[in-house]
Design an enzyme around this catalytic site. Sequence first.
Site, PDB file in Angstrom:
ATOM      1  N   ASP A  80     -19.656  21.474  -9.257  1.00  0.00           N
ATOM      2  CA  ASP A  80     -20.205  21.043 -10.544  1.00  0.00           C
ATOM      3  C   ASP A  80     -21.340  21.947 -11.005  1.00  0.00           C
ATOM      4  O   ASP A  80     -21.334  22.478 -12.125  1.00  0.00           O
ATOM      5  CB  ASP A  80     -20.677  19.590 -10.416  1.00  0.00           C
ATOM      6  CG  ASP A  80     -21.323  19.034 -11.681  1.00  0.00           C
ATOM      7  OD1 ASP A  80     -22.233  19.675 -12.237  1.00  0.00           O
ATOM      8  OD2 ASP A  80     -20.945  17.935 -12.099  1.00  0.00           O
ATOM      9  N   LEU A 101     -20.238  16.622 -14.538  1.00  0.00           N
ATOM     10  CA  LEU A 101     -18.880  17.165 -14.569  1.00  0.00           C
ATOM     11  C   LEU A 101     -18.064  16.621 -13.415  1.00  0.00           C
ATOM     12  O   LEU A 101     -16.878  16.303 -13.569  1.00  0.00           O
ATOM     13  CB  LEU A 101     -18.920  18.694 -14.524  1.00  0.00           C
ATOM     14  CG  LEU A 101     -19.835  19.390 -15.541  1.00  0.00           C
ATOM     15  CD1 LEU A 101     -19.601  20.890 -15.505  1.00  0.00           C
ATOM     16  CD2 LEU A 101     -19.624  18.842 -16.942  1.00  0.00           C
ATOM     17  N   ASP A 102     -18.679  16.517 -12.239  1.00  0.00           N
ATOM     18  CA  ASP A 102     -18.004  15.934 -11.086  1.00  0.00           C
ATOM     19  C   ASP A 102     -17.550  14.504 -11.371  1.00  0.00           C
ATOM     20  O   ASP A 102     -16.387  14.149 -11.192  1.00  0.00           O
ATOM     21  CB  ASP A 102     -18.949  15.904  -9.882  1.00  0.00           C
ATOM     22  CG  ASP A 102     -18.769  17.098  -8.970  1.00  0.00           C
ATOM     23  OD1 ASP A 102     -17.658  17.654  -8.910  1.00  0.00           O
ATOM     24  OD2 ASP A 102     -19.745  17.469  -8.293  1.00  0.00           O
ATOM     25  N   HIS A 103     -18.495  13.681 -11.761  1.00  0.00           N
ATOM     26  CA  HIS A 103     -18.186  12.262 -11.939  1.00  0.00           C
ATOM     27  C   HIS A 103     -17.207  12.048 -13.081  1.00  0.00           C
ATOM     28  O   HIS A 103     -16.244  11.275 -12.947  1.00  0.00           O
ATOM     29  CB  HIS A 103     -19.474  11.465 -12.158  1.00  0.00           C
ATOM     30  CG  HIS A 103     -20.270  11.286 -10.909  1.00  0.00           C
ATOM     31  ND1 HIS A 103     -20.074  10.235 -10.043  1.00  0.00           N
ATOM     32  CD2 HIS A 103     -21.262  12.043 -10.354  1.00  0.00           C
ATOM     33  CE1 HIS A 103     -20.913  10.344  -9.024  1.00  0.00           C
ATOM     34  NE2 HIS A 103     -21.635  11.431  -9.183  1.00  0.00           N
ATOM     35  N   GLY A 160     -13.799  13.063 -11.987  1.00  0.00           N
ATOM     36  CA  GLY A 160     -13.260  12.073 -11.067  1.00  0.00           C
ATOM     37  C   GLY A 160     -12.711  10.859 -11.792  1.00  0.00           C
ATOM     38  O   GLY A 160     -11.602  10.386 -11.492  1.00  0.00           O
TER      39      GLY A 160
END
Length: 487
Positions: free
Chosen positions: A353, A383-385, A388
């Site tokens: 991220d 961006l990660d979350h 996901g």
Amino acid sequence: MTPELALKHIWTLAGCDPVALHTVSLSGGVGDADLDLDLDPDPGLPSVYRVGSLASATIAATGLAAAEYWRLRSGRRQHVTVQMRRALAAFRSERYLRVDDGPPPVLRDPVTGFYETGDARWIQLHTNFAHHLQGVLAVLGCENDRAAVAAAIRHWDGATLDRTLADAGLCAALIRTPDEWAALEQAKALAGMPLFEIERIGDAPPEPPRDTNPGSLAAVGSEVGTDRPLAGVRVLDLSRIIAGPVAGRALAHHGADVLMINGPHLPNIAPLVIDNSRGKRSALVDLRDMAGRATLRELAREADVFLQAYRPGALAARGFGPDELARLRPGIVYVSVCAYGDTGPWAQRRGFDSLVQSASGIAWTERAVAGGVEPRHLPCQALDHATGYLAAFAAMVALARRAREGGSWHVKVSLAQTGRWLQSFGLVADGQQVPDVSLDEVRDCVASVPSEFGRVLAVQPAEELEETPAFYALPPTRVGAHEARWL
């Protein structure tokens, strides 16, 4: 971009029933009653980017997809509510994690961070895995010390170091402006791609939602006459760190039987294991040997979702690409999560991220607005979350399509595509003046549970479904705690 418009974009892109959007309520920023009325409450956290809209929309899409899948079984709609403050707490789940009333294990290696190069550029190193750290130190020819690393990097041209580290399979990113990023071939490759893809990759008969065995993990906590949206859905989660594991965790908190698969040789980051293993079981399978690959094939034959976050092509080389899985298990929903997308010259580049933020101009923009010297990341791993949750959302949409029309499906998401979408939202004037949010201010968003790590305090699911509340049926678990089999 408002949360409502962002949600509508996700829902429309997936071709979902627009009537369902009338069953969602989105509300409020973090402490919006206390904010200066001259500030846009959208970020909810100190940032010029609309992270609040991103969090609310992606989590609401996940909750609504779960509600719609439950409707296939029950015939009933239910209302979904997402408060922005709860969504943002979920986007910072690793930051609010506590173990036995104290901090969790260390998340980041001391060498990870920003460094000025010899040509007055900035570069970010990501050295949270030991082998990545050792590789960087070998390239730089210096000791494992932040001051020594900084001194060594001052002798490098920024673009040359960025390319050298990438070619060595290491994790770094030159800080670029948005325009510099847009001029790269990788950005051009992503510019023609949608936010996510849900592609039919094979034929298979329709599979309606399964009836649930009252004694199964999926039914734990269910009341008579109700069921969890993903009861009976089996998910293989071959991912680590944040984006992929968040997708698996979201599927778990809507009732899926999620089995994490780790290689015994692969590194992990302790606090992320604790945070993202909630609701899951965990097994070790070594894909480097024939026995391990045979075990995974047997598991895949009985799986509904195969979630993986390896670099594009890595699992296909072991015989576990989407086409192979569709032949092995017709009706599979194969979910691919990666950093920079599966096409373009950076498709094989390792990324996280924070590196995508650095490469794509987000960290440069945050610094430029702040007026500081060093680059500046978003106040959460947005961006990660978001990626996901988008992966979990698209997986549920594919499961619903499978239920109605059959087929095997391939879902594709990437951090860079999510970042590009966030940048399209526009900036918030004075967004960095929004106060940061401490754990004490989100105490109503967390809960504690006993586990083998100790008593873990962690953020709970942000989406509220009126008939099938999201929850974790299992506490956090260590890597490899369970057998590699379905219940």
